[in-house]
Design a protein around this motif. Structure first.
Motif, PDB file in Angstrom:
ATOM      1  N   ARG A   2     144.242 107.832  54.018  1.00 22.93           N
ATOM      2  CA  ARG A   2     144.331 109.257  53.747  1.00 22.93           C
ATOM      3  C   ARG A   2     145.255 109.527  52.569  1.00 22.93           C
ATOM      4  NH1 ARG A   2     140.366 112.286  56.057  1.00 22.93           N
ATOM      5  NH2 ARG A   2     139.945 111.481  58.132  1.00 22.93           N
ATOM      6  N   ARG A   3     144.950 110.569  51.852  1.00 23.34           N
ATOM      7  CA  ARG A   3     145.779 110.918  50.712  1.00 23.34           C
ATOM      8  C   ARG A   3     146.987 111.701  51.177  1.00 23.34           C
ATOM      9  NH1 ARG A   3     143.988 115.113  45.957  1.00 23.34           N
ATOM     10  NH2 ARG A   3     145.873 114.982  44.710  1.00 23.34           N
ATOM     11  N   SER A   4     148.181 111.295  50.784  1.00 20.08           N
ATOM     12  CA  SER A   4     149.395 112.031  51.086  1.00 20.08           C
ATOM     13  C   SER A   4     149.457 113.239  50.164  1.00 20.08           C
ATOM     14  CB  SER A   4     150.627 111.156  50.874  1.00 20.08           C
ATOM     15  OG  SER A   4     150.582 110.036  51.720  1.00 20.08           O
ATOM     16  N   PRO A   5     149.564 114.441  50.704  1.00 19.85           N
ATOM     17  CA  PRO A   5     149.513 115.646  49.871  1.00 19.85           C
ATOM     18  C   PRO A   5     150.538 115.620  48.743  1.00 19.85           C
ATOM     19  CG  PRO A   5     149.392 116.207  52.197  1.00 19.85           C
ATOM     20  CD  PRO A   5     149.703 114.743  52.118  1.00 19.85           C
ATOM     21  N   MET A 129     135.665 114.527  47.065  1.00 20.06           N
ATOM     22  CA  MET A 129     136.682 113.603  47.555  1.00 20.06           C
ATOM     23  C   MET A 129     138.052 113.839  46.919  1.00 20.06           C
ATOM     24  SD  MET A 129     135.075 111.800  49.827  1.00 20.06           S
ATOM     25  CE  MET A 129     134.092 113.306  50.152  1.00 20.06           C
ATOM     26  N   ALA A 130     138.147 114.697  45.897  1.00 18.28           N
ATOM     27  CA  ALA A 130     139.417 114.980  45.244  1.00 18.28           C
ATOM     28  C   ALA A 130     140.301 115.913  46.055  1.00 18.28           C
ATOM     29  CB  ALA A 130     139.173 115.580  43.857  1.00 18.28           C
ATOM     30  N   GLY A 131     139.770 116.499  47.102  1.00 18.65           N
ATOM     31  CA  GLY A 131     140.529 117.483  47.851  1.00 18.65           C
ATOM     32  C   GLY A 131     141.708 116.902  48.615  1.00 18.65           C
ATOM     33  N   ASP A 132     142.836 117.616  48.594  1.00 20.23           N
ATOM     34  CA  ASP A 132     143.924 117.275  49.515  1.00 20.23           C
ATOM     35  C   ASP A 132     143.448 117.506  50.944  1.00 20.23           C
ATOM     36  OD1 ASP A 132     146.514 116.722  47.892  1.00 20.23           O
ATOM     37  OD2 ASP A 132     145.620 118.455  46.919  1.00 20.23           O
ATOM     38  N   ALA A 177     136.022 104.874  49.878  1.00 22.31           N
ATOM     39  CA  ALA A 177     136.889 104.063  50.726  1.00 22.31           C
ATOM     40  C   ALA A 177     138.305 104.630  50.774  1.00 22.31           C
ATOM     41  CB  ALA A 177     136.919 102.618  50.237  1.00 22.31           C
ATOM     42  N   ALA A 178     138.805 105.135  49.632  1.00 19.06           N
ATOM     43  CA  ALA A 178     140.144 105.711  49.597  1.00 19.06           C
ATOM     44  C   ALA A 178     140.247 106.911  50.525  1.00 19.06           C
ATOM     45  CB  ALA A 178     140.498 106.105  48.163  1.00 19.06           C
ATOM     46  N   ARG A 179     139.162 107.656  50.670  1.00 17.78           N
ATOM     47  CA  ARG A 179     139.176 108.828  51.545  1.00 17.78           C
ATOM     48  C   ARG A 179     138.926 108.457  52.999  1.00 17.78           C
ATOM     49  NH1 ARG A 179     140.825 113.843  52.624  1.00 17.78           N
ATOM     50  NH2 ARG A 179     140.823 114.178  50.369  1.00 17.78           N
ATOM     51  N   THR A 180     137.948 107.601  53.245  1.00 17.10           N
ATOM     52  CA  THR A 180     137.494 107.366  54.618  1.00 17.10           C
ATOM     53  C   THR A 180     138.170 106.177  55.288  1.00 17.10           C
ATOM     54  OG1 THR A 180     135.683 105.881  53.960  1.00 17.10           O
ATOM     55  CG2 THR A 180     135.219 108.262  53.966  1.00 17.10           C
ATOM     56  N   GLY A 181     138.641 105.205  54.502  1.00 17.92           N
ATOM     57  CA  GLY A 181     139.171 103.982  55.083  1.00 17.92           C
ATOM     58  C   GLY A 181     138.099 103.009  55.519  1.00 17.92           C
ATOM     59  N   LYS A 182     136.835 103.307  55.213  1.00 17.10           N
ATOM     60  CA  LYS A 182     135.741 102.430  55.608  1.00 17.10           C
ATOM     61  C   LYS A 182     135.676 101.200  54.702  1.00 17.10           C
ATOM     62  CE  LYS A 182     132.604 105.855  57.639  1.00 17.10           C
ATOM     63  NZ  LYS A 182     132.611 105.200  58.962  1.00 17.10           N
ATOM     64  N   ALA A 205     133.346 110.538  60.292  1.00 19.11           N
ATOM     65  CA  ALA A 205     133.254 109.394  59.382  1.00 19.11           C
ATOM     66  C   ALA A 205     134.371 109.374  58.350  1.00 19.11           C
ATOM     67  CB  ALA A 205     131.903 109.401  58.671  1.00 19.11           C
ATOM     68  N   GLY A 206     135.200 110.421  58.298  1.00 16.79           N
ATOM     69  CA  GLY A 206     136.317 110.456  57.374  1.00 16.79           C
ATOM     70  C   GLY A 206     136.029 111.070  56.022  1.00 16.79           C
ATOM     71  N   PHE A 207     134.803 111.566  55.801  1.00 18.38           N
ATOM     72  CA  PHE A 207     134.474 112.192  54.529  1.00 18.38           C
ATOM     73  C   PHE A 207     135.016 113.616  54.438  1.00 18.38           C
ATOM     74  CE2 PHE A 207     131.372 108.776  54.705  1.00 18.38           C
ATOM     75  CZ  PHE A 207     131.323 108.345  53.391  1.00 18.38           C
TER      76      PHE A 207
END
Length: 287
Positions: A2-5, A129-132, A177-182, A205-207
């Protein structure tokens, strides 16, 4: 992962791409939108939470329409150091324009909250996928697929296209992958199958991070002349073509008596409970 805000605004960008010319031939998109559909809008610049609406294909077409990185950059410059909501309903388009928009949003100094209202397909899914935070309507979709392109030339040219397409696939996998961890293999399999991921499934799914509440999907705009009592409501419904018998059935279902010129007593136990009944009716009318 997950992206840290706001702590890794420039991180997790797609890797650098080889020089492939203008990129005009890289139009990856579905036919989700009507051919005449085109809208890019920046709203409420004076507010604390401006909105960028991406309701068009990604990249400029031959008529100059479409959402480009230059237009998004100009919008972000106008917005300045403020959090931004990015609404998306786009079938995708030019991959490299999508990557550039993704990076512009990633490096914005304040939070980017993405709302997927219809479809975020192909290059538009990269932008999302750029969203916080990423919220998706329950009936909206994210679509991911492999890179596509049109190549001309001899056998050597055709063979040279394969590693280019593989490299683009790998870059997209990195973003997802950076967003979902898949795992990369799982994501590549989804891309090969041209996968549509909707609503709650996208969150699972983490999207996306959340399914939008109904009120967020369909705002209710109250009119100044909205009916405020039973008599004005009856008149209002009559002007909308609702017959007397239909209005009677509606009032009965609500537990509100039919308005009369001289009604000595409420016809039902809840006839005086107008605020709740009016609220329920107005909600039904605007649903």
């Amino acid at each position: 992962m997950r992206r840290s805000p706001l702590l890794a605004v420039c991180a997790q960008r797609p890797p650098a791409m080889p020089d492939l010319g203008t990129g005009n031939e890289w139009q990856f998109e579905t036919q989700a939108l009507d051919p005449g559909f085109a809208a890019f809008e920046v709203k409420a610049l004076a507010s604390d939470k401006p909105t960028i609406s991406i309701f068009d294909r990604i990249g400029a077409d031959y008529d100059g329409n479409g959402v480009t990185a230059s237009r998004v950059a100009a919008a972000l410059r106008s917005i300045g150091n403020k959090a931004v909501t990015v609404e998306i309903n786009s079938p995708g388009g030019n991959y490299f324009e999508g990557v550039a928009i993704y990076n512009l949003l990633r490096r914005h100094p304040q939070a980017i909250d993405v709302q997927i209202l219809g479809i975020a397909a192909s290059a538009a899914s990269i932008i999302a996928m750029a969203g916080d935070t990423i919220a998706i309507a329950h009936n909206a979709e994210i679509m991911i697929h492999q890179a596509q392109g049109v190549f001309f030339g001899n056998a050597d040219d055709m063979e040279g296209a394969i590693p280019i397409l593989r490299k683009l696939d790998g870059a997209m996998v990195d973003v997802y992958a950076a967003r979902t961890g898949k795992a990369a293999d799982e994501l590549l399999g989804m891309m090969r199958a041209e996968t549509y991921i909707g609503g709650a499934e996208a969150v699972k799914a983490g999207f996306a991070d959340s399914v939008m509440e109904r009120e967020a999907q369909m705002p209710v705009y109250a009119s100044a002349d909205s009916p405020k009592d039973k008599a004005s409501l009856d008149k209002f419904l009559a002007t909308k073509g609702v017959s007397r018998s239909e209005r009677r059935d509606l009032y009965r279902a609500m537990g509100v008596s039919t308005p009369r010129a001289a009604d000595p007593a409420p016809a039902t136990p809840r006839a005086g409970d107008e605020p709740e009944a009016m609220s329920r009716l107005l909600q039904a009318m605007t649903a």
